[in-house]
Design an enzyme around this catalytic site. Sequence first.
Site, short mmCIF file in Angstrom:
data_model
loop_
_atom_site.label_atom_id
_atom_site.label_comp_id
_atom_site.label_asym_id
_atom_site.label_seq_id
_atom_site.Cartn_x
_atom_site.Cartn_y
_atom_site.Cartn_z
N HIS A 17 33.70 6.24 24.39
CA HIS A 17 32.56 6.62 25.23
C HIS A 17 32.08 7.98 24.76
CE1 HIS A 17 35.00 9.46 27.60
NE2 HIS A 17 35.97 8.55 27.46
N ALA A 18 31.20 8.62 25.49
CA ALA A 18 30.49 9.81 25.03
C ALA A 18 31.38 10.93 24.47
CB ALA A 18 29.61 10.36 26.15
#
Length: 91
Positions: A17-18
Amino acid sequence: MAPLTRTVRIGSSHGLHARPAKLFAQAAKEAGIPITVAKGSGEPVNAASILGVISLGVDQGDYVTLTADGDNAESVLDSLSELLTTDHDAA
């Protein structure tokens, strides 16, 4: 010299994810050599592109294949592999 490849298993409990994708893409960019990452048998993307990395939809336990071409490709793959196998979501 032919490009080097390495397949690693994702360690972050929430996948790429980010935050872990940003760490990975930044390290790939700083390496200064062409690097791609692909999930399974999918199309490779530029490892220095955070959007490209996130678009792969990589979850914990998935396998990705890194390909690096250039000077120090072996050590670059070592450090990127370590980033990917580390659980960046652990408390």
